[in-house]
Motif scaffolding. Structure first.
Motif, PDB file in Angstrom:
ATOM      1  N   LEU A  30      70.877  61.073  20.339  1.00 59.07           N
ATOM      2  CA  LEU A  30      69.997  61.667  21.352  1.00 59.07           C
ATOM      3  C   LEU A  30      68.951  60.664  21.832  1.00 59.07           C
ATOM      4  O   LEU A  30      68.450  60.771  22.954  1.00 59.07           O
ATOM      5  N   LEU A  31      68.612  59.724  20.945  1.00 58.55           N
ATOM      6  CA  LEU A  31      67.731  58.608  21.320  1.00 58.55           C
ATOM      7  C   LEU A  31      68.561  57.335  21.138  1.00 58.55           C
ATOM      8  O   LEU A  31      68.595  56.750  20.060  1.00 58.55           O
ATOM      9  N   PRO A  32      69.261  56.898  22.189  1.00 60.09           N
ATOM     10  CA  PRO A  32      70.177  55.760  22.050  1.00 60.09           C
ATOM     11  C   PRO A  32      69.449  54.437  21.903  1.00 60.09           C
ATOM     12  O   PRO A  32      68.257  54.315  22.224  1.00 60.09           O
ATOM     13  N   ALA A  33      70.165  53.454  21.405  1.00 62.00           N
ATOM     14  CA  ALA A  33      69.611  52.101  21.256  1.00 62.00           C
ATOM     15  C   ALA A  33      69.100  51.603  22.592  1.00 62.00           C
ATOM     16  O   ALA A  33      69.751  51.762  23.626  1.00 62.00           O
ATOM     17  N   GLY A  34      67.917  51.016  22.562  1.00 60.45           N
ATOM     18  CA  GLY A  34      67.315  50.478  23.769  1.00 60.45           C
ATOM     19  C   GLY A  34      66.401  51.434  24.491  1.00 60.45           C
ATOM     20  O   GLY A  34      65.641  51.019  25.376  1.00 60.45           O
ATOM     21  N   SER A  35      66.466  52.723  24.141  1.00 60.19           N
ATOM     22  CA  SER A  35      65.613  53.688  24.829  1.00 60.19           C
ATOM     23  C   SER A  35      64.173  53.552  24.340  1.00 60.19           C
ATOM     24  O   SER A  35      63.914  53.216  23.192  1.00 60.19           O
ATOM     25  N   LYS A  36      63.255  53.831  25.240  1.00 61.57           N
ATOM     26  CA  LYS A  36      61.833  53.714  24.936  1.00 61.57           C
ATOM     27  C   LYS A  36      61.303  55.058  24.463  1.00 61.57           C
ATOM     28  O   LYS A  36      61.560  56.091  25.089  1.00 61.57           O
ATOM     29  N   LEU A  37      60.572  55.051  23.346  1.00 59.13           N
ATOM     30  CA  LEU A  37      59.991  56.287  22.852  1.00 59.13           C
ATOM     31  C   LEU A  37      58.844  56.736  23.754  1.00 59.13           C
ATOM     32  O   LEU A  37      58.196  55.918  24.410  1.00 59.13           O
ATOM     33  N   PRO A  38      58.575  58.041  23.786  1.00 62.73           N
ATOM     34  CA  PRO A  38      57.431  58.545  24.549  1.00 62.73           C
ATOM     35  C   PRO A  38      56.124  57.962  24.031  1.00 62.73           C
ATOM     36  O   PRO A  38      56.072  57.361  22.955  1.00 62.73           O
ATOM     37  N   THR A  39      55.067  58.169  24.771  1.00 65.28           N
ATOM     38  CA  THR A  39      53.753  57.670  24.378  1.00 65.28           C
ATOM     39  C   THR A  39      53.213  58.460  23.184  1.00 65.28           C
ATOM     40  O   THR A  39      53.699  59.557  22.862  1.00 65.28           O
ATOM     41  N   GLU A  40      52.193  57.902  22.548  1.00 69.17           N
ATOM     42  CA  GLU A  40      51.559  58.605  21.430  1.00 69.17           C
ATOM     43  C   GLU A  40      51.052  59.971  21.879  1.00 69.17           C
ATOM     44  O   GLU A  40      51.191  60.975  21.160  1.00 69.17           O
ATOM     45  N   LEU A  61      59.227  54.561  10.800  1.00 63.23           N
ATOM     46  CA  LEU A  61      60.462  54.278  11.533  1.00 63.23           C
ATOM     47  C   LEU A  61      60.670  52.770  11.676  1.00 63.23           C
ATOM     48  O   LEU A  61      61.792  52.276  11.596  1.00 63.23           O
ATOM     49  N   GLN A  62      59.575  52.037  11.895  1.00 64.23           N
ATOM     50  CA  GLN A  62      59.665  50.574  11.966  1.00 64.23           C
ATOM     51  C   GLN A  62      60.125  50.018  10.629  1.00 64.23           C
ATOM     52  O   GLN A  62      60.994  49.138  10.575  1.00 64.23           O
ATOM     53  N   ALA A  63      59.539  50.529   9.546  1.00 67.59           N
ATOM     54  CA  ALA A  63      59.894  50.038   8.216  1.00 67.59           C
ATOM     55  C   ALA A  63      61.354  50.303   7.902  1.00 67.59           C
ATOM     56  O   ALA A  63      61.997  49.529   7.184  1.00 67.59           O
ATOM     57  N   ALA A  64      61.897  51.387   8.452  1.00 69.94           N
ATOM     58  CA  ALA A  64      63.297  51.733   8.216  1.00 69.94           C
ATOM     59  C   ALA A  64      64.247  50.981   9.143  1.00 69.94           C
ATOM     60  O   ALA A  64      65.464  51.133   9.026  1.00 69.94           O
ATOM     61  N   GLY A  65      63.695  50.162  10.046  1.00 74.72           N
ATOM     62  CA  GLY A  65      64.532  49.393  10.954  1.00 74.72           C
ATOM     63  C   GLY A  65      65.145  50.224  12.072  1.00 74.72           C
ATOM     64  O   GLY A  65      66.153  49.830  12.667  1.00 74.72           O
ATOM     65  N   LEU A  66      64.513  51.370  12.387  1.00 73.44           N
ATOM     66  CA  LEU A  66      65.052  52.240  13.430  1.00 73.44           C
ATOM     67  C   LEU A  66      64.437  51.967  14.794  1.00 73.44           C
ATOM     68  O   LEU A  66      65.077  52.196  15.832  1.00 73.44           O
ATOM     69  N   VAL A  67      63.203  51.506  14.811  1.00 78.28           N
ATOM     70  CA  VAL A  67      62.525  51.211  16.072  1.00 78.28           C
ATOM     71  C   VAL A  67      61.775  49.886  15.961  1.00 78.28           C
ATOM     72  O   VAL A  67      61.520  49.391  14.867  1.00 78.28           O
ATOM     73  N   GLU A  68      61.405  49.369  17.115  1.00 79.08           N
ATOM     74  CA  GLU A  68      60.631  48.123  17.170  1.00 79.08           C
ATOM     75  C   GLU A  68      59.559  48.275  18.237  1.00 79.08           C
ATOM     76  O   GLU A  68      59.850  48.710  19.355  1.00 79.08           O
ATOM     77  N   THR A  69      58.331  47.953  17.890  1.00 72.55           N
ATOM     78  CA  THR A  69      57.227  48.035  18.847  1.00 72.55           C
ATOM     79  C   THR A  69      56.984  46.671  19.483  1.00 72.55           C
ATOM     80  O   THR A  69      56.802  45.680  18.775  1.00 72.55           O
ATOM     81  N   ARG A  70      57.030  46.648  20.799  1.00 75.58           N
ATOM     82  CA  ARG A  70      56.741  45.433  21.560  1.00 75.58           C
ATOM     83  C   ARG A  70      55.367  45.621  22.175  1.00 75.58           C
ATOM     84  O   ARG A  70      55.194  46.451  23.069  1.00 75.58           O
ATOM     85  N   HIS A  71      54.421  44.886  21.684  1.00 77.19           N
ATOM     86  CA  HIS A  71      53.028  45.094  22.053  1.00 77.19           C
ATOM     87  C   HIS A  71      52.819  44.931  23.558  1.00 77.19           C
ATOM     88  O   HIS A  71      53.270  43.974  24.171  1.00 77.19           O
ATOM     89  N   GLY A  72      52.133  45.919  24.107  1.00 80.82           N
ATOM     90  CA  GLY A  72      51.863  45.927  25.534  1.00 80.82           C
ATOM     91  C   GLY A  72      52.993  46.526  26.347  1.00 80.82           C
ATOM     92  O   GLY A  72      52.849  46.696  27.561  1.00 80.82           O
TER      93      GLY A  72
END
Length: 242
Positions: A30-40, A61-72
């Motif tokens: 439902l949240l495919p690879a490359g999709s951007k998560l909603p805002t906080e 989620l970051q620690a589990a390797g499921l998402v990555e935050t790109r600052h800005g």
């Protein structure tokens, strides 16, 4: 994207429930690879939780390797490898002896990672490490779980090696790499836990300072001291339980 509302739960369990729901959505496609998560703010409204809960969930989620935050830019879903991979599952860390074995493994890998990070780290790497240390301090002072921030710090050191194998390994280990998430926390009284976390924080600072100074020998020694202290503490616990 419309996010379903979660039923009200105790505050300490909210972050875990958000993580479980998002993990299910990611693994279910439902949240495919490359999709951007909603805002906080979107998460806060959809799940009825605080900003602190949202940030803790994203950190897990970051620690589990499921998402990555790109600052800005934002937080994005990472591709999930369906093939075989090295992973330490919870049932492999059920005893003190299991935890000690993992710490011995980490000593052999992470001491060299710290040395390489000292040689190769960038200013961006240092900023990420400092961010992880700040998150650890905040969690400690507010009485929250600091394990995610702890893991993030070690993962950022692995990233600073500029060798993706170190980072891939640390991501594959997940939160199980932090011993107290399995065995230490339940046994510790609050004052003892705070004292322990302050000691860990000081050890992290020593590692960071050595990497920042690009002193690879000091970085190697500081990481070995940090992980060896944890290993030795668990050995004493094991001996006391015999």
């Amino acid at each position: 994207m419309n996010l379903p509302l979660l039923p009200r739960r105790k505050p300490r369990s909210l972050a875990i429930e958000v993580v479980e729901k998002l993990t299910q959505d990611i693994r279910g496609g439902l949240l495919p690879a490359g999709s951007k998560l909603p805002t906080e703010a979107s998460f806060m409204e959809a799940f009825g939780v605080s900003r602190t809960v949202v940030r803790e969930a994203i950190s897990r989620l970051q620690a589990a390797g499921l998402v990555e935050t790109r600052h800005g830019i934002g937080t994005f879903v990472l591709a999930q490898d369906s093939g075989p991979s090295f992973r330490v599952s919870p049932d492999q860390l059920g005893t003190l002896r299991d935890v000690i074995a993992l710490l011995e493994f980490r000593i052999s890998v992470e001491t060299e990672a710290a040395a390489l990070a000292a040689i190769r780290r960038s200013d961006d790497n240092l900023r990420e490490m400092r961010g992880a240390l700040s998150a650890f301090t905040a969690a400690m002072e507010e009485g929250r779980d600091a394990a995610s921030a702890d893991l993030r710090f070690h993962q950022e050191i692995a990233r600073a090696t500029q060798n993706h194998h170190f980072l891939d390994l640390m991501k594959s280990l997940g939160l199980g790499v932090i011993p107290r998430t399995r065995l230490e926390a339940p046994a510790m009284a609050p004052p003892e836990r705070v004292a322990y976390l302050r000691g860990v924080n000081q050890e992290h600072e020593s590692i960071y300072n050595a990497i920042a100074a690009q002193d690879f020998e000091a970085a190697r020694a500081a990481m070995r001291t940090h992980l060896s202290n944890s290993r030795d503490r668990h050995r004493r616990s094991e001996a006391g339980s015999l």
